[in-house]
Motif scaffolding. Structure first.
Motif, PDB file in Angstrom:
ATOM      1  N   ASN A 161      44.800  46.721  28.995  1.00 30.13           N
ATOM      2  CA  ASN A 161      44.782  45.867  27.804  1.00 30.13           C
ATOM      3  C   ASN A 161      44.612  44.398  28.172  1.00 30.13           C
ATOM      4  O   ASN A 161      45.124  43.509  27.487  1.00 30.13           O
ATOM      5  N   ALA A 162      43.893  44.150  29.260  1.00 29.75           N
ATOM      6  CA  ALA A 162      43.756  42.788  29.772  1.00 29.75           C
ATOM      7  C   ALA A 162      42.349  42.250  29.593  1.00 29.75           C
ATOM      8  O   ALA A 162      41.901  41.384  30.346  1.00 29.75           O
ATOM      9  N   GLY A 163      41.632  42.750  28.601  1.00 30.38           N
ATOM     10  CA  GLY A 163      40.280  42.272  28.380  1.00 30.38           C
ATOM     11  C   GLY A 163      40.208  40.903  27.730  1.00 30.38           C
ATOM     12  O   GLY A 163      39.178  40.233  27.801  1.00 30.38           O
ATOM     13  N   GLY A 164      41.296  40.470  27.090  1.00 32.18           N
ATOM     14  CA  GLY A 164      41.304  39.191  26.400  1.00 32.18           C
ATOM     15  C   GLY A 164      40.897  38.019  27.268  1.00 32.18           C
ATOM     16  O   GLY A 164      39.992  37.250  26.904  1.00 32.18           O
ATOM     17  N   PRO A 165      41.533  37.833  28.425  1.00 36.88           N
ATOM     18  CA  PRO A 165      41.154  36.701  29.269  1.00 36.88           C
ATOM     19  C   PRO A 165      39.712  36.770  29.749  1.00 36.88           C
ATOM     20  O   PRO A 165      39.037  35.744  29.835  1.00 36.88           O
ATOM     21  N   VAL A 166      39.217  37.975  30.075  1.00 37.36           N
ATOM     22  CA  VAL A 166      37.833  38.089  30.530  1.00 37.36           C
ATOM     23  C   VAL A 166      36.872  37.633  29.432  1.00 37.36           C
ATOM     24  O   VAL A 166      35.960  36.837  29.671  1.00 37.36           O
ATOM     25  N   MET A 167      37.087  38.120  28.207  1.00 33.78           N
ATOM     26  CA  MET A 167      36.211  37.728  27.117  1.00 33.78           C
ATOM     27  C   MET A 167      36.417  36.269  26.727  1.00 33.78           C
ATOM     28  O   MET A 167      35.474  35.597  26.290  1.00 33.78           O
TER      29      MET A 167
END
Length: 258
Positions: A161-167
């Motif tokens: 659930n760590a896609g936020g920082p990448v995007m």
């Protein structure tokens, strides 16, 4: 049935999860990427793999609130370019979860987050990131960048659930202003997180126990989202971008040192 007894968590631990859920709401409507701190809290209180299944419905609740708040500001050409690459990343992340243990997952995601933050800081020293319109996706280099970030975003969001920082790093590098950033990321994560539910259920990460705990935690998302909506109008563009990058670095470091 008592949710806390079911998960063998104390009142203090539940309070930590509630604060993390509050931060999810805030991150969805104010500083995207800040929920990496929530990820770390969930992983600290609950078993690391199980925590991703518990956190996912909480994130979806925050995504719904963000879409309702910023739906008029989404940039759909960017979203359509990202989705195929993200789908490939989600499949890769699912396969990765089949064999990877918690230590490998944390190290891999933490390293990716720090790499993305470093790349973004380097790029911002070389070019003006204050464009009014996100037009970089129309060039060949922009399309390649969208695909690369899309695969990484899909992989990291499926695994932890760590896609936020990448995007967040992608949208900042593409020149999105504050409201366009929030509107585009709101629709992106609502669609992606909902699509992850069957994969997570198939891996046993979402079940009756996780949904019972979610029912007790989602009520804390709303006040966080309302506070974020109040705060975002009081945060200027440069401070907003610095907060997003700082949250990414903090989240990456937390995953690496655990």
């Amino acid at each position: 049935m008592n949710t806390m007894t079911l998960w063998h968590i104390s009142g203090l631990q539940f309070a930590a999860l509630a604060c993390a859920a509050l931060l999810v709401g805030f991150s969805k409507t104010a500083v995207s990427g800040a929920n990496t701190i929530s990820l770390a809290v969930f992983a600290a209180v609950l078993p690391a793999r199980a925590s991703t299944g518990v956190l996912l419905p909480v994130l979806i609740a925050g995504d719904v609130l963000a879409v309702l708040t910023y739906r008029r500001h989404a940039h759909w050409p960017t979203l359509w370019r990202l989705f195929p690459a993200v789908a490939a990343g989600v499949v890769a992340g699912t396969l990765f979860l089949v064999w990877a243990d918690d230590g490998i997952v944390r190290t891999s995601i933490g390293a990716i987050l720090l790499l993305m933050a470093g790349v973004t800081l380097w790029r911002r020293r070389r070019e003006d990131a204050q464009a009014d319109a996100p037009d970089s996706v129309t060039t060949r280099a922009g399309r390649m960048k969208a695909r690369s970030y899309g695969v990484l975003g899909g992989f990291t969001t499926m695994v932890a659930n760590a896609g936020g920082p990448v995007m967040s790093m992608y949208l900042l590098s593409a020149g999105f202003r504050k409201l366009g950033f929030l509107g585009t990321s709101a629709f992106f994560f609502l669609i992606v997180n909902v699509s992850k539910v069957p994969f997570s259920a198939g891996l046993g990460l979402i079940d009756g126990r996780s949904l019972l705990l979610d029912a007790a935690l989602v009520v804390f998302v709303l006040p966080g989202a309302l506070f974020g909506r109040w705060a975002v109008d009081r945060i200027d563009q440069r401070l907003f971008e610095r907060l997003v990058i700082a949250a990414t670095i903090v989240g990456g470091v937390q995953l690496l040192i655990r």
